[in-house]
Design a protein around this motif. Structure first.
Motif, PDB file in Angstrom:
ATOM      1  N   UNK A 175       0.834  -1.202   0.000  1.00  6.41           N
ATOM      2  CA  UNK A 175       0.000   0.000   0.000  1.00  6.41           C
ATOM      3  C   UNK A 175       0.871   1.255   0.000  1.00  6.41           C
ATOM      4  N   UNK A 179       0.935   4.154  -2.880  1.00  6.69           N
ATOM      5  CA  UNK A 179       0.715   5.562  -2.563  1.00  6.69           C
ATOM      6  C   UNK A 179       1.822   6.401  -3.208  1.00  6.69           C
ATOM      7  N   UNK A 182       1.032   6.939  -6.803  1.00  5.32           N
ATOM      8  CA  UNK A 182      -0.024   7.949  -6.954  1.00  5.32           C
ATOM      9  C   UNK A 182       0.534   9.348  -6.906  1.00  5.32           C
ATOM     10  N   UNK A 189      -4.206   8.091 -10.666  1.00  3.98           N
ATOM     11  CA  UNK A 189      -4.778   7.883  -9.334  1.00  3.98           C
ATOM     12  C   UNK A 189      -5.922   6.871  -9.357  1.00  3.98           C
ATOM     13  N   UNK A 190      -6.817   7.015 -10.322  1.00  5.57           N
ATOM     14  CA  UNK A 190      -8.009   6.171 -10.293  1.00  5.57           C
ATOM     15  C   UNK A 190      -7.663   4.698 -10.502  1.00  5.57           C
ATOM     16  N   UNK A 193      -5.834   3.328  -7.426  1.00  2.00           N
ATOM     17  CA  UNK A 193      -6.856   3.071  -6.401  1.00  2.00           C
ATOM     18  C   UNK A 193      -7.499   1.700  -6.624  1.00  2.00           C
ATOM     19  N   UNK A 196      -5.374  -0.828  -5.286  1.00  2.00           N
ATOM     20  CA  UNK A 196      -5.482  -0.822  -3.811  1.00  2.00           C
ATOM     21  C   UNK A 196      -6.717  -1.603  -3.344  1.00  2.00           C
ATOM     22  N   UNK A 197      -7.836  -1.424  -4.045  1.00  2.00           N
ATOM     23  CA  UNK A 197      -9.042  -2.166  -3.639  1.00  2.00           C
ATOM     24  C   UNK A 197      -8.832  -3.666  -3.798  1.00  2.00           C
TER      25      UNK A 197
ATOM     26  N   UNK B 179     -12.079  11.156  -4.871  1.00  2.00           N
ATOM     27  CA  UNK B 179     -11.108  10.951  -5.945  1.00  2.00           C
ATOM     28  C   UNK B 179     -10.828  12.274  -6.650  1.00  2.00           C
ATOM     29  N   UNK B 189      -2.986  13.393  -0.961  1.00  2.00           N
ATOM     30  CA  UNK B 189      -3.407  12.028  -1.312  1.00  2.00           C
ATOM     31  C   UNK B 189      -3.495  11.131  -0.086  1.00  2.00           C
TER      32      UNK B 189
END
Lengths: 242, 242
Positions: A175, A179, A182, A189-190, A193, A196-197, B179, B189
């Motif tokens: 994680x 980050x 990002x 970013x999207x 993310x 990350x999910x 977001x 962030x």
């Protein structure tokens, strides 16, 4: 049904045993399916295989159906057979672990949905190495937890608990890496993310495999080891021979 | 214990009923504690109250202890009393809902840990409005689910299921907003991510409140409504009078 299952073999001829064995067989079948669901979800993601991703989401219905049938079977056993001692522990352990298996199926479906989105976008985001690595560890954990369940093997269950602590560390480290990606490149970013999910879903799958292993220890030894440190569990499992 | 509980009142004088009532009382007490834990975790976050955040994490041990004791009590009832029909449904429902209560406690502790980190950093991130709003909805859901459980009220449980669908929509919308904040200002962030984790924890708490409500419907009506659309559940609950 494994002939080495010590809980089932001691009253091999009774009707009760047949009922319990039927549910146990269904539980192990559901376990195998869930294991495959997780493997397929990870493949769908890493190979951007949209049709496999759709298949995993569709198969979640089958997992849900197993959950209901197993709980129905266990309720009938409680009503008709009044199980006691190790039999009752097996019924309770299956009832709890059944919920965990179904939740693993849910997390696999979530990963598959993200995989499908990423396929539609047609590009691989960063973080795939981390996903592959943690994904493999989690798959081994599920497999070992189910194997421990089939053989009522507290020692093997203990090894799964130790593996979960590893995964939590790797998850934290992955994680932090994501980050950094990002912050370095906010255009992505999207998609980062989304990775990350996926990692969070994998980490939760690890938690569910740990819960199943705790139920194996309850089944084998009669101890409730939830909310207990691995060191204490180790002492209990190894200090009290079966 | 509410005198209106229809499952408990029909054999008000038996020893069995005393045992079941004891566990039921403990379950409701645990529910009240968990509800308070969620409220405190949200307050700790929104008011940057570090000592409250620490307290929530500490109290999670109490929740865990309740979980063990309730499962122990339920196992003893199964061994000694061989409950059937609506009594057995209540035992099974409490066993399942007990797990959900404990997981709500875990999520509250996670929120509290994030609150503590944010207190240490000493600044409020964006996304607080969203957190407050969804937090209030989730608190109402837990309260209503526990109230439905206490009164074995399937209609009220149904309303909780409907509320969960609302929360899922609000959660999706809040995540999109967050977001956008990230992309607009990548310097924040890491803190916006923390708010996302809080929202995800709240969304999961909503899921657990929904699970508890599904168990209320099982207890009241005998239907397993997991993995069933709200429309179908509505038809079942309202079409089959108790």
């Amino acid at each position: 049904m494994s002939p080495t299952n010590p809980v089932l073999s001691h009253h091999i001829s009774s009707q009760f045993n047949e009922d319990l064995q039927d549910v146990h067989t269904k539980f192990m079948t559901m376990g195998g399916l869930v294991e495959q669901q997780v493997a397929n979800a990870i493949h769908a993601l890493l190979d951007t295989n949209a049709s496999l991703a759709i298949d995993v989401q569709f198969q979640d219905n089958t997992v849900n159906q197993y959950e209901r049938e197993i709980d129905e079977g266990l309720t009938l056993i409680l009503v008709r057979r009044h199980p006691a001692a190790s039999d009752l522990r097996m019924v309770i352990a299956m009832s709890k672990a059944n919920t965990d298996l179904e939740r693993i199926g849910d997390e696999a479906a979530k990963i598959a949905r993200i995989a499908q989105d990423l396929c539609d976008e047609g590009e691989s985001p960063r973080g795939y190495m981390e996903t592959r690595h943690i994904g493999n560890q989690v798959r081994v954990m599920i497999h070992d937890a189910l194997d421990a369940f089939a053989r009522v093997d507290a020692e093997q269950a203990l090894r799964v608990l130790l593996a979960d602590a590893d995964i939590d560390r790797e998850y934290q480290s992955a994680m932090r890496t994501l980050m950094t990606y990002m912050i370095e490149d906010p255009r992505h970013i999207s998609r980062v993310l989304n990775v990350m999910w996926v990692l969070r879903a994998l980490e939760r799958i690890g938690d569910h495999a740990r819960n199943i292993s705790e139920q194996v220890i309850y089944m084998a030894k009669g101890f409730d080891v939830r909310h207990t440190s691995v060191e204490e569990i180790e002492e209990k499992v190894q200090g009290h021979p079966h």
